[in-house]
Scaffold this motif. Structure first.
Motif, short mmCIF file in Angstrom:
data_model
loop_
_atom_site.label_atom_id
_atom_site.label_comp_id
_atom_site.label_asym_id
_atom_site.label_seq_id
_atom_site.Cartn_x
_atom_site.Cartn_y
_atom_site.Cartn_z
N PHE A 1 88.95 100.05 25.27
CA PHE A 1 88.98 98.93 26.23
C PHE A 1 89.22 99.44 27.64
CE2 PHE A 1 93.47 99.49 25.27
CZ PHE A 1 94.07 99.30 26.50
N ALA A 2 88.99 98.56 28.58
CA ALA A 2 89.28 98.85 29.99
C ALA A 2 89.62 97.53 30.68
CB ALA A 2 88.06 99.49 30.65
N TRP A 3 90.25 97.66 31.84
CA TRP A 3 90.50 96.48 32.68
C TRP A 3 89.71 96.65 33.98
CZ3 TRP A 3 93.33 92.06 31.65
CH2 TRP A 3 94.14 92.08 30.50
N GLN A 4 89.04 95.57 34.38
CA GLN A 4 88.35 95.55 35.68
C GLN A 4 89.26 94.81 36.66
OE1 GLN A 4 84.63 93.53 35.07
NE2 GLN A 4 83.78 95.18 33.81
N ILE A 5 89.48 95.42 37.83
CA ILE A 5 90.46 94.85 38.77
C ILE A 5 89.77 94.53 40.11
CG2 ILE A 5 92.64 95.29 39.99
CD1 ILE A 5 93.30 97.25 37.67
N PHE A 6 90.06 93.34 40.63
CA PHE A 6 89.44 92.88 41.88
C PHE A 6 90.51 92.26 42.78
CE2 PHE A 6 86.53 92.23 38.32
CZ PHE A 6 85.44 92.99 38.72
N ALA B 1 97.99 88.39 39.49
CA ALA B 1 99.32 88.72 40.02
C ALA B 1 99.21 88.84 41.53
CB ALA B 1 99.81 90.04 39.42
N ASN B 2 100.33 88.59 42.20
CA ASN B 2 100.32 88.63 43.67
C ASN B 2 100.41 90.04 44.22
OD1 ASN B 2 100.07 85.88 44.13
ND2 ASN B 2 102.25 85.55 43.72
N THR B 3 100.99 90.95 43.44
CA THR B 3 101.10 92.34 43.90
C THR B 3 100.54 93.27 42.83
OG1 THR B 3 103.24 92.69 42.87
CG2 THR B 3 103.27 91.82 45.13
N LEU B 4 100.20 94.49 43.26
CA LEU B 4 99.69 95.46 42.28
C LEU B 4 100.81 95.86 41.31
CD1 LEU B 4 97.40 97.82 44.43
CD2 LEU B 4 96.70 96.03 42.82
N GLU B 5 102.05 95.94 41.81
CA GLU B 5 103.19 96.30 40.96
C GLU B 5 103.32 95.32 39.80
OE1 GLU B 5 103.21 96.24 44.21
OE2 GLU B 5 103.82 98.24 44.81
N THR C 1 93.96 95.20 48.25
CA THR C 1 95.14 94.90 49.08
C THR C 1 95.43 93.41 49.16
OG1 THR C 1 93.61 94.99 50.94
CG2 THR C 1 95.02 96.92 50.61
N ASP C 2 94.40 92.57 48.93
CA ASP C 2 94.58 91.14 49.18
C ASP C 2 94.81 90.37 47.88
OD1 ASP C 2 93.78 92.18 51.57
OD2 ASP C 2 92.22 90.70 51.97
N GLY C 3 96.06 90.06 47.60
CA GLY C 3 96.35 89.28 46.41
C GLY C 3 96.00 87.82 46.60
N PRO C 4 96.05 87.00 45.57
CA PRO C 4 96.32 87.42 44.20
C PRO C 4 95.18 88.28 43.64
CG PRO C 4 96.37 85.01 44.44
CD PRO C 4 95.89 85.56 45.72
#
Ligand SMILES: Cc1cc2nc3c(=O)[nH]c(=O)nc-3n(C[C@H](O)[C@H](O)[C@H](O)COP(=O)(O)OP(=O)(O)OC[C@H]3O[C@@H](n4cnc5c(N)ncnc54)[C@H](O)[C@@H]3O)c2cc1C
Length: 495
Positions: free
Chosen positions: A324-329, A351-355, A410-413
């Protein structure tokens, strides 16, 4: 008396059936699936179809409903035969069979025009294959047109066209054997409602798909791990057509260890779901990043347009731990994500932050993931402007680069989507000549036997340019139908 039997009920089968009927042949289609699930992989597609065109005039001929206003706000560009050849050669690493590739490319435009004349409607793929930049849609990646109504629309068009020509379609009719003698193939045995029947004919055209829905053959030919892939389309393509042809001495050809496979919803069912169609796919990865269970990137997400990478990245996902993998935007690109990200059957976290995000990614090492995303952000070349319509060269300079469309996260969420490997179709198949006739292991034509579509080998190796499956099915289906129809009608006249 039947002249031509067509085995299968997808795009290649119907192209072959209509083409044979145009030769004056009496045609019967035997489709394994019941009517409510009929149509093979073809029905699961969006109907996107690749062909060479010189400019907007070719497109207006194909789509007479295009308005002047639509043409003015769109740059359709051109997709020349040379570009199509280049794409086929590049993505297959120069392995595509030259004679087959020549037919595919040169016949692509006349064949789509023939489909339109046979009753199939087409429409430009605004949105997925062209983005609005500075008030104008600009098409990219050689894929401009889809069948109106997608795969279901294409199938409906073919079925109506076949019925108008008096072609008999039998559903729930699984062909189990070819009947052959020293002269070649003379008919088929098939099973319908638990009863075995024999049907004799001058010629048989096999268009019964690949073996992707057969877990045992997947593992045997594609290798370990492929038993764990999800099947994107029909459950009926289990390699029957290949098996019955090999049983009478047909020559295997092409890349039997290769297949088309993509990033696909991690929790999708074992086989395709007609209610969802192709929307389990997740093809907007060029605008984001993908990470695996170790929290690491594993492909150059921006190596090329999606059309030239998506069909090989499924294999790369399968190779990752846990498959599996996660795609992040981030918000800069969310509105540009394809419609398939907005269905309800998605495995998605926000999520609002990458952390916060990395802790929500099921099965992922969060510390390593955060480090990967932080290093990625720091490596993005911010001086080059982002433009999704071209390979913009905006890169993240890392040992594993992201070569184009590298936006910072950089721009959440933030949004993340879980994918696994979805197999589309297998590349290995039968060997045919330029008339669509199946060759035997001595490379001699097998009398009365033709093949088309996914079950023909030699065209695709390692990768595939998006939209070529339907075009290949149509081109080689039309050729096989014309050859078989002509041969069967001549044979009948000679008796
Ligand atoms: C989700 C998804 C999306 C896709 N999107 C696109 C796209 O947009 N553009 C594109 O070009 N390609 C796309 N593809 C690939 C495309 O679907 C195939 O390349 C193409 O449809 C293959 O056509 P075919 O006629 O060879 O096979 P199919 O359409 O799969 O037809 C095979 C037929 O054979 C029948 N059959 C199997 N065994 C037997 C038997 N023993 N007896 C009788 N019948 C039998 C099956 O029931 C089926 O009807 C997509 C595929 C999937 C799964």
């Amino acid at each position: 008396m039947t002249d031509v039997i067509v085995v299968g009920g997808g795009n290649a089968a119907f192209a072959a059936a209509v083409s044979a009927a145009q030769q004056g042949a009496k045609v019967v289609v035997l489709e394994r699936a019941p009517e409510e699930e009929a149509g093979g992989n073809t029905r699961f597609t969006a109907g996107a179809i690749r062909f060479a065109y010189e400019g907007v005039d070719d497109l207006r001929k194909l789509m007479p409903d295009l308005t002047n206003a639509e043409c003015e706000r769109t740059d359709f560009g051109a997709y020349t035969e040379d570009q199509f050849f280049d794409d086929m050669h590049r993505v297959t690493e120069y392995r595509t069979d030259p004679d087959m590739c020549e037919l595919l490319v040169r016949k692509s435009r006349p064949t789509i025009q023939w489909m339109q004349e046979a009753g199939i409607k087409f429409y430009p793929i605004w949105g997925r294959q062209a983005f609005l930049v500075d008030g104008k849609f600009t098409f990219w990646g050689g894929l401009t047109v889809e069948a109106y109504g997608g795969g279901p629309g294409l199938l409906e068009g073919w079925t109506t066209s076949a019925q108008k020509r008096g072609i008999d379609i039998h559903y729930g009719a699984r062909v189990t054997e070819l009947i052959a003698d020293d002269t070649g193939v003379t008919g088929v045995r098939y099973k319908q409602d638990g009863v075995t029947h024999e049907l004799m004919a001058g010629c048989v055209i096999l268009a019964a798909g690949g073996f992707q829905a057969n877990v045992e053959w997947r593992t045997r030919y594609l290798g370990p791990g492929w038993d764990l892939a999800k099947v994107r389309g029909t459950r009926f393509n289990t390699g029957d057509g290949l098996r019955i042809a090999l049983d009478i001495g047909a020559m295997p050809y092409g890349q039997w260890s290769g297949c088309h496979a993509v990033g696909w919803e991690r929790n999708a069912p074992e086989f395709g779901d007609l209610a969802v169609g192709d929307a389990f796919q997740k093809h907007s990865y060029p605008w984001g990043v993908m990470i695996n269970a170790n929290g690491e990137r594993f492909v150059d997400e921006g190596a090329d347009f999606r059309n030239y990478t998506y069909a090989k990245y499924g294999r790369r996902i399968l190779e990752q731990p846990g498959q599996f993998a996660w795609q992040i935007f981030d918000q800069k690109v969310i509105k540009q994500l394809r419609d398939e990200y907005r269905i309800k059957q998605v495995t998605k976290v926000t999520a609002n932050t990458l952390e916060e995000l990395v802790r929500k990614l099921d099965g992922v090492n969060p510390e390593k993931a955060l480090q990967t995303l932080t290093e990625y952000n720091a490596a993005v070349d911010q001086s080059t402007p982002y433009n999704p319509n071209v390979k913009d060269g905006r890169s993240a300079r890392l040992p594993l680069p992201k070569s184009n469309w590298a936006n910072t996260l950089t721009d959440g969420p933030f949004e993340a989507y879980a994918v696994t490997c979805g197999i589309t179709f297998t590349f290995g198949g039968l060997r045919i000549d330029t008339d669509g006739q199946v060759l035997d292991v001595d490379l001699k034509p097998i009398g009365g036997l033709y093949a088309a579509g996914e079950m023909v080998g030699g065209l695709f190796y390692n990768n595939y340019p998006g939209g070529t499956g339907l075009m290949a099915g149509a081109v080689f289906g039309k050729i096989a139908g014309a050859s078989a129809g002509k041969a069967a009608v001549l044979d009948k006249a000679a008796v």
